[in-house]
Design an enzyme around this catalytic site. Structure first.
Site, PDB file in Angstrom:
ATOM      1  N   GLN A 233      -4.943  -1.755   9.296  1.00 52.38           N
ATOM      2  CA  GLN A 233      -4.697  -3.054   8.666  1.00 52.38           C
ATOM      3  C   GLN A 233      -5.319  -4.164   9.513  1.00 52.38           C
ATOM      4  O   GLN A 233      -5.048  -4.276  10.708  1.00 52.38           O
ATOM      5  CB  GLN A 233      -3.178  -3.266   8.511  1.00 52.38           C
ATOM      6  CG  GLN A 233      -2.798  -4.536   7.785  1.00 52.38           C
ATOM      7  CD  GLN A 233      -3.263  -4.556   6.325  1.00 52.38           C
ATOM      8  OE1 GLN A 233      -3.164  -3.580   5.607  1.00 52.38           O
ATOM      9  NE2 GLN A 233      -3.795  -5.692   5.897  1.00 52.38           N
TER      10      GLN A 233
ATOM     11  N   LYS B 229       0.841  -1.214   0.000  1.00 52.21           N
ATOM     12  CA  LYS B 229       0.000   0.000   0.000  1.00 52.21           C
ATOM     13  C   LYS B 229       0.870   1.256   0.000  1.00 52.21           C
ATOM     14  O   LYS B 229       0.587   2.212  -0.718  1.00 52.21           O
ATOM     15  CB  LYS B 229      -0.944  -0.020   1.217  1.00 52.21           C
ATOM     16  CG  LYS B 229      -2.027  -1.076   1.065  1.00 52.21           C
ATOM     17  CD  LYS B 229      -2.810  -1.354   2.335  1.00 52.21           C
ATOM     18  CE  LYS B 229      -3.725  -2.543   2.086  1.00 52.21           C
ATOM     19  NZ  LYS B 229      -4.418  -3.034   3.278  1.00 52.21           N
TER      20      LYS B 229
ATOM     21  N   ASP C  15     -11.242   2.379   3.316  1.00 54.59           N
ATOM     22  CA  ASP C  15     -11.581   0.981   3.034  1.00 54.59           C
ATOM     23  C   ASP C  15     -13.062   0.821   2.692  1.00 54.59           C
ATOM     24  O   ASP C  15     -13.458  -0.188   2.106  1.00 54.59           O
ATOM     25  CB  ASP C  15     -11.279   0.113   4.275  1.00 54.59           C
ATOM     26  CG  ASP C  15      -9.950  -0.625   4.148  1.00 54.59           C
ATOM     27  OD1 ASP C  15      -9.506  -0.853   3.009  1.00 54.59           O
ATOM     28  OD2 ASP C  15      -9.377  -0.983   5.194  1.00 54.59           O
TER      29      ASP C  15
END
Ligand code: NAD
Length: 300
Positions: free
Chosen positions: A95, A51, A118
């Site tokens: 995460q 990422k 997200d």
């Protein structure tokens, strides 16, 4: 025909570089993504590194915050709150998975919805389900795969719509089967396909005669996590097959949920693993960061 997520992702990331450079000129700053990792699980470290690299390529600013595995939920939510209130932060990602003593739902809710890149926050998830965008007025392309829902859409389903757009196949009226009903892939994917006028079936661990259900699909999307669950008897000739699953086999290699070799000549289009859905998920995270930045600028 193979749908190369890797190639499409590379094209999209180059386009994003230009979007971000233009933003720097217009707003005097670029989008800023903060990725929080709790503990140093090796798989999570690889995902986070990918990422950060993607952000760098797209000229998006990014920051990796590594927190100890024994941090309390309260301390973690305190860090998130600090970032929620930092005007220079556009996107916050925690995460997953988190250590067992931390409730993931609480942590996802702690992120301010407009910084939730997200798309997992209940406000974003609910918005997707309740909002009916003007699909007719939207021309889906790899660059712009979803109409404007006014919220963040989960990265993997959004990336899959981009892959479907790359085939040039019209989705309206098609039979779609989504295997897997997770909150991050299966459920949002089903809603997005309904909005594209597909007739959608969601199959899961209690579905009877999975091959017969799958054989009805013009578009078959599989997100289960069981290597080679989908065999050639599950594929309707000419179907589009999108394999989301990714599992590591005992020999160290990666496998999708679809028996690729057995299915590739029956499908009209198929994604490989690796190099299919995975690179698109990370790419859509970058697009979501850019979109969060843009929405916040427009508001302010
Ligand atoms: P999950 O792991 O939360 O749940 C699995 C789903 O599969 C459940 O809905 C379950 O009902 C269904 N299922 C289990 N056994 C089944 C069976 N025999 N037949 C039919 N359905 C069955 O789902 P997830 O988080 O969406 O992850 C699924 C897979 O996709 C995993 O391999 C994950 O690593 C992968 N994944 C990949 C990406 C990517 O970017 N490539 C993103 C997200 C998830």
């Amino acid at each position: 025909m193979i749908i190369s997520g890797k190639d499409i992702a590379a094209q999209l990331r180059s386009d994003m570089q230009q979007q971000v450079d233009a933003m720097a000129e217009l707003y005097g700053r670029t989008p800023n993504l903060v990725v929080i990792q709790v503990g140093d699980d090796p798989a999570s470290s690889i995902y986070v590194r990918n990422k950060m690299r993607a952000a760098e390529f797209c000229h998006i600013r990014s920051q990796h915050i590594l927190l100890p595995a024994d941090i309390t939920e309260q301390e973690l939510c305190g860090q998130i709150d600090r970032l929620n209130n930092d005007d220079d932060v556009d996107g916050i990602l925690v995460q997953l998975p988190l250590p067992a003593h931390i409730n993931e739902e609480h942590v996802i809710r702690a992120i301010r919805a407009e910084k939730d890149v997200d798309g997992f926050h209940p406000t974003n998830a609910a918005h997707l389900w309740l909002h009916q965008p003007l699909v007719k007025a939207h021309v889906a392309t790899i660059y712009n795969p979803v109409p404007d829902y006014g919220c963040t859409i989960a990265c993997t389903p959004k990336g899959i719509l981009s892959l479907l757009a790359s085939t040039g196949v019209e989705l309206d009226g098609k039979r779609a089967v989504m295997v897997g009903r997770s909150d991050i892939v299966g459920k949002p994917m089903a809603k997005l396909l309904m909005d594209r006028q597909c007739t959608v079936t969601v199959a899961h661990s209690h579905t009877r005669d999975l091959p017969a259900v799958c054989r009805e699909a013009d578009i078959l999307i599989v997100a289960v996590g069981k290597p080679k669950l989908i065999t050639c008897d599950c594929i309707k000739p000419g179907a589009i097959v999108i394999d989301v699953g990714i599992s590591r086999l005992p020999d160290g290699s990666l496998s999708g949920d679809v028996d690729y070799e057995a299915c590739k000549d029956i499908a009209s289009f198929i994604t490989p693993v690796p190099g299919g859905v995975g690179p698109m998920t990370v790419t859509m995270l970058m697009q979501n960061t850019i979109d969060c930045f843009r929405r916040r600028r427009v508001k302010s």
